[in-house]
Design an enzyme around this catalytic site. Structure first.
Site, PDB file in Angstrom:
ATOM      1  N   LYS A   1       0.846  -1.191   0.000  1.00 27.56           N
ATOM      2  CA  LYS A   1       0.000   0.000   0.000  1.00 27.56           C
ATOM      3  C   LYS A   1       0.879   1.238   0.000  1.00 27.56           C
ATOM      4  O   LYS A   1       1.583   1.513   0.973  1.00 27.56           O
ATOM      5  CB  LYS A   1      -0.925   0.007   1.223  1.00 27.56           C
TER       6      LYS A   1
ATOM      7  N   ASP B   1     -14.427   2.208   8.835  1.00 26.73           N
ATOM      8  CA  ASP B   1     -14.627   2.126   7.384  1.00 26.73           C
ATOM      9  C   ASP B   1     -14.911   0.675   6.962  1.00 26.73           C
ATOM     10  O   ASP B   1     -14.350   0.179   5.993  1.00 26.73           O
ATOM     11  CB  ASP B   1     -13.403   2.669   6.638  1.00 26.73           C
TER      12      ASP B   1
END
Length: 283
Positions: A32, A127
């Site tokens: 990431k 989230d």
């Protein structure tokens, strides 16, 4: 490691994820890369601080990080089947949907239960959504993307937020007020549970149907639930249980929503023992 960033797995507000491989023919990994123009590095520190404190079969495994000047990267285990989003809607095969049914949702609930009370520092994810649930070869789901997560001391029931966090459609209504509890994750989980039970998105743009109150009205009036991929009475009973649990999770008042530990027990129990909650608010 990433072969010049050729194999992109996904992209979000805080960065992009690429497929990579550890040196000397090592294991495949997900890298990431955080956006350099997003904040001052707080997102990187936040995610690393959250995920490095955890270890659970239903959380994606954090392997390390890399910093090169202004560029920052987090290294995770590679999940070959991608995200849950690929499997839960009606245009996917019935075989894949049945394979990713109640067991998958139960395991995600177990992972959230661990975050909320089982790890060294309680974590509110903030989230939870299908694209942040990754699936491995063995179809074991793992919660990922802790960029918006907040650490919560055991002595506190809520945490303060600066600015709105989360994804529209899955965000708990109290996120607008600046103070949230673990019940915000319960709400998001409930939205995801309802989507998976019905094989459809929470809000259908074409029909303008908001799914929670629509499915609630059909459930209490014993109408056809129009569930996709349901072929047996047992599957319909399972889907009905998922819907009832989901409706409890998406109650507007956080105090009415169950804790994740209670959600786990509800999913393990029978449909007959579950009362139907109040009708959820319309969009």
């Amino acid at each position: 490691m990433t072969h010049f960033f050729k194999d992109k797995l996904g992209e979000g507000g805080y960065g992009s994820v690429f497929k990579g491989q550890l040196p000397n023919g090592g294991a495949m990994v997900a890298v990431k890369i955080l956006n350099e123009n997003k904040g001052n590095g707080d997102d990187f520190i936040n995610e690393m601080a959250s995920i490095s404190k955890t270890f659970h079969v239903n959380l994606v495994t954090y392997l390390g990080y890399c910093v090169d000047g202004g560029r920052r990267a987090l290294i995770y285990e590679f999940m070959p089947r991608g995200s849950l989003e690929k499997y839960i809607y009606f245009n996917k095969s019935v075989q894949e949907q049945s394979r990713l049914g109640l067991t998958v949702l139960y395991n995600i609930a177990i992972g959230l239960q661990y975050l909320h009370g089982g790890c060294p520092t309680r974590i509110i994810h903030l989230d939870i959504k299908p694209s942040n649930i990754l699936v491995g070869h063995d179809y074991i789901p793992k919660i990922s993307d802790f960029g918006l997560a907040k650490l919560c001391a055991a002595s506190k029931s809520t945490v303060s937020l600066e600015g709105t966090r989360g994804t529209p459609g899955y965000m708990a209504p109290e996120l607008q007020s600046g103070g949230v509890s673990r019940k915000a994750d319960v709400y998001s989980y409930g939205k995801m549970l309802l989507e998976m039970a019905g094989g459809r998105k929470i809000f259908d743009v074409e029909t303008e149907i908001y799914y929670p109150p629509w499915i609630y009205d059909r459930l209490v009036s014993n109408e056809n639930l129009e569930l996709y991929g349901i072929t047996t009475p047992e599957e319909e009973q399972t889907a009905r249980k998922m819907i009832v649990v989901g409706l409890w999770c998406v109650q507007t008042d956080p105090a009415v929503r169950p804790q994740m530990s209670e959600v786990v027990q509800m999913l393990k129990g029978s449909l007959e023992t579950l009362p139907i909650p109040s009708r959820p608010a319309s969009i």
